[in-house]
Design a protein around this motif. Structure first.
Motif, PDB file in Angstrom:
ATOM      1  N   VAL A  78      -1.796  42.666  25.901  1.00 21.10           N
ATOM      2  CA  VAL A  78      -0.795  41.599  25.995  1.00 21.10           C
ATOM      3  C   VAL A  78       0.583  42.158  25.637  1.00 21.10           C
ATOM      4  O   VAL A  78       1.596  41.715  26.186  1.00 21.10           O
ATOM      5  N   ASN A  79       0.633  43.154  24.764  1.00 21.19           N
ATOM      6  CA  ASN A  79       1.917  43.743  24.362  1.00 21.19           C
ATOM      7  C   ASN A  79       2.679  44.333  25.537  1.00 21.19           C
ATOM      8  O   ASN A  79       3.894  44.491  25.463  1.00 21.19           O
ATOM      9  N   ARG A  84       9.009  37.246  28.597  1.00 25.51           N
ATOM     10  CA  ARG A  84       9.030  35.894  29.174  1.00 25.51           C
ATOM     11  C   ARG A  84       7.613  35.345  29.356  1.00 25.51           C
ATOM     12  O   ARG A  84       7.414  34.148  29.373  1.00 25.51           O
ATOM     13  N   ASN A  85       6.621  36.225  29.496  1.00 29.73           N
ATOM     14  CA  ASN A  85       5.249  35.760  29.663  1.00 29.73           C
ATOM     15  C   ASN A  85       4.544  35.499  28.334  1.00 29.73           C
ATOM     16  O   ASN A  85       3.485  34.916  28.308  1.00 29.73           O
ATOM     17  N   LYS A  86       5.130  35.960  27.230  1.00 33.57           N
ATOM     18  CA  LYS A  86       4.469  35.810  25.937  1.00 33.57           C
ATOM     19  C   LYS A  86       4.640  34.415  25.353  1.00 33.57           C
ATOM     20  O   LYS A  86       4.099  34.110  24.314  1.00 33.57           O
ATOM     21  N   LEU A  90      -1.225  33.370  25.980  1.00 38.41           N
ATOM     22  CA  LEU A  90      -1.622  34.762  25.790  1.00 38.41           C
ATOM     23  C   LEU A  90      -1.059  35.390  24.522  1.00 38.41           C
ATOM     24  O   LEU A  90      -1.600  36.366  24.021  1.00 38.41           O
ATOM     25  N   LYS A  91       0.026  34.825  23.987  1.00 41.34           N
ATOM     26  CA  LYS A  91       0.645  35.452  22.814  1.00 41.34           C
ATOM     27  C   LYS A  91      -0.292  35.499  21.611  1.00 41.34           C
ATOM     28  O   LYS A  91      -0.065  36.268  20.690  1.00 41.34           O
ATOM     29  N   THR A  92      -1.368  34.726  21.630  1.00 39.16           N
ATOM     30  CA  THR A  92      -2.318  34.745  20.512  1.00 39.16           C
ATOM     31  C   THR A  92      -3.452  35.742  20.738  1.00 39.16           C
ATOM     32  O   THR A  92      -4.339  35.856  19.898  1.00 39.16           O
TER      33      THR A  92
END
Length: 184
Positions: A78-79, A84-86, A90-92
């Protein structure tokens, strides 16, 4: 520089079938060595071991491959996604699940006649069927060169890595499903 013969292609005569023992690959040349080498030297074994599912384009009933693609299940960090997508769910997560378009190649004599887009739409349809049974975020790929990167950008793939020579690109599942439903 080698002269390149262009064969006129009628997409209505193209059939896409799973790779099999009858598939003829020895004449395939798309101009990119890793894509040629996978089909000629590794596809049979990768398919047998269920590492990839390979689909080949043929003219009518011919067993000669004029194009192909390979899909596999995977994930990525995910990194690596753009900031802008985080802002979404998905940021979790540490990694996002994906279907990877490992290879897509079109024989040189059929370049720029729509076969790459035709193969990609077939891949989109198969990926949409996978989405009926399993969850994932996107269709991903690694572009091999500037020419393929431009091809994928023109089809609305997004670069999500910092590598500009062979960038990682993705097509979110939500967008892919919209394309498949609209039939475009």
């Amino acid at each position: 520089m080698q002269s390149q013969t262009t064969a006129v292609l009628n997409l209505e005569q193209v059939t896409i079938r799973p790779f099999s023992h009858e598939t003829v690959v020895n004449r395939f040349d798309c101009g990119v060595a890793p894509i040629n080498n996978f089909l000629k030297n590794k596809a049979k074994k990768a398919g047998r071991r269920y590492e990839h599912k390979i689909f080949c384009a043929h003219i009518s009933d011919s067993n000669n491959v004029i194009g192909y693609y390979a899909l596999q299940v995977g994930s990525d960090s995910v990194n690596e996604l753009p900031d802008r997508n985080k802002n979404n769910y998905l940021k979790t997560y540490v990694a996002f699940p994906a279907i990877n378009l490992s290879f897509l190649g079109v024989a040189s004599e059929y370049h720029r006649q729509g076969l790459g887009s035709y193969l990609l739409m077939d891949a989109f349809t198969k990926v949409a069927k996978i989405a009926e049974c399993a969850g994932f975020y996107a269709l991903t790929l690694i572009s091999y060169n500037e020419k393929s990167t431009q091809f994928y950008k023109n089809l609305n793939f997004t670069i999500y890595s910092e590598n500009i020579v062979q960038p990682k690109m993705l097509y979110p599942l939500e967008d892919l499903l919209s394309v498949v439903r609209s039939g475009s």
